[in-house]
Design an enzyme around this catalytic site. Sequence first.
Site, PDB file in Angstrom:
ATOM      1  CG  PHE A 144       9.843  35.687  19.812  1.00 11.74           C
ATOM      2  CD1 PHE A 144       8.871  35.398  18.871  1.00 11.74           C
ATOM      3  CD2 PHE A 144      11.113  35.141  19.634  1.00 11.74           C
ATOM      4  CE1 PHE A 144       9.144  34.595  17.763  1.00 11.74           C
ATOM      5  CE2 PHE A 144      11.400  34.340  18.532  1.00 11.74           C
ATOM      6  CZ  PHE A 144      10.412  34.063  17.598  1.00 11.74           C
ATOM      7  CG  ASP A 229      14.552  32.921  25.567  1.00  7.58           C
ATOM      8  OD1 ASP A 229      15.706  33.062  25.125  1.00  7.58           O
ATOM      9  OD2 ASP A 229      13.571  32.669  24.846  1.00  7.58           O
ATOM     10  CE  LYS A 258      17.618  34.882  17.541  1.00  6.96           C
ATOM     11  NZ  LYS A 258      16.443  35.137  18.351  1.00  6.96           N
TER      12      LYS A 258
END
Length: 403
Positions: A144, A229, A258
């Site tokens: 993802f 990531d 985030k």
Amino acid sequence: MAISAKSRKAIELAEKYGAHNYHPLPVVITRAKGVFVWDVDGKRYFDFLSAYSALNQGHNHPKIVAAAKAQLGRLALTSRAFHNERMGPFLKLLCQAAGKDRALLMNSGAEAVETAIKAMRLWGYRRKGVDADQAEIIVCDHNFHGRTTTIVGFSSDPDSSADFGPATPGFVRIPFGDADALKSAIGRNTVGFLFEPIQGEAGVIIPPKGYLKAVRRYCSMYNVLMCADEIQTGLGRTGSMFACEADGVAPDLYVLGKALSGGLYPVSALVGNDEVLSLFTPGTHGSTFGGNPLACAIGEAALTVLQQERLAQRSSKMGAHLLAKLKTLKHPKLKEVRGRGLLLALEFMIPVRPLVEDLMRRGLLAKDTHEFTIRLAPPLVITEAQADAAFRILRDALSAFPE
Ligand SMILES: *Cc1c(COP(=O)(O)O)cnc(C)c1O
């Protein structure tokens, strides 16, 4: 499920006028502090999702809020056509935290991943000598990395990618956690390997021990950029500043987002060394809001809080505490309890949505991922007493969960 008229009204309005690209729990949140949120009827919940790990520092951390307030009303946006005095200090702190030369600031996580893809291709053509338009990037099954057309084009999840094609070419997918598969997939046009050190959205999938070390070895051996990531795993979530650190490995590129803002604002970055980051020149990449002074003021405060409050260590300690308790849970349909730091998961053999809804009724918000798994990821500021109280809610809900 009985929900108040006030909640129902708020939900109906959003459902009527919004696109239905999410399936939220029927809870309407109106304020938050630390590990707690409150709904419009004044009911309090533990937040065990933390906005998919954007809230590592807890909701409305006073120091981050103060930094945001100090900047708001003074200078919020210049665009990168001009300098602002907030960007330098944030970049310096970020590079020092990551042990890298430079960073490129964007807004959302997906944009930072796109930036990483461009950076790897640029490096492939300019430095590795790959023929024009031939660059290949290796990615993993069940990855993802966000929702842009290019990113969903290399997703293995049909819900994410179906009917959004044609997919951008230049990506090769291999199994996650299999270093030999990486070695076999590397060819002369391979410019990078893009991966999550622990796959979050896939259900907190932890690769075998030694995987990241082997990935580092093959990437160095074959001149391929190792691009982690760490949008979800980084910034303390998995018990160290970066998940790669736990395996004693430094990737060439970090993708962050985030918690880089503590949840106050979209702030993301690609962080790496001159070898790659210096290849961007004026006109080759940009963003109107990327690196804006408000984002930088918030980002600097968010990173400072992570460091000053030693939230990575706290995540490691509280994560181990909670994991040990979760491992005592018994349910015939509970398949596995796993996690690292405060990125934890309970995997069941049956769909968990009813359990998630019961947890909500009992005052704990968590989200099912891929139907059978509940991810548990509270803000890292959680205290032991709070973790124990949340565990009791989980234990009670589980004992009432039909088999
Ligand atoms: C959330 C996430 C993204 C995408 O970030 P957005 O801010 O939603 O675009 C990318 N990669 C990982 C690992 C994520 O968890």
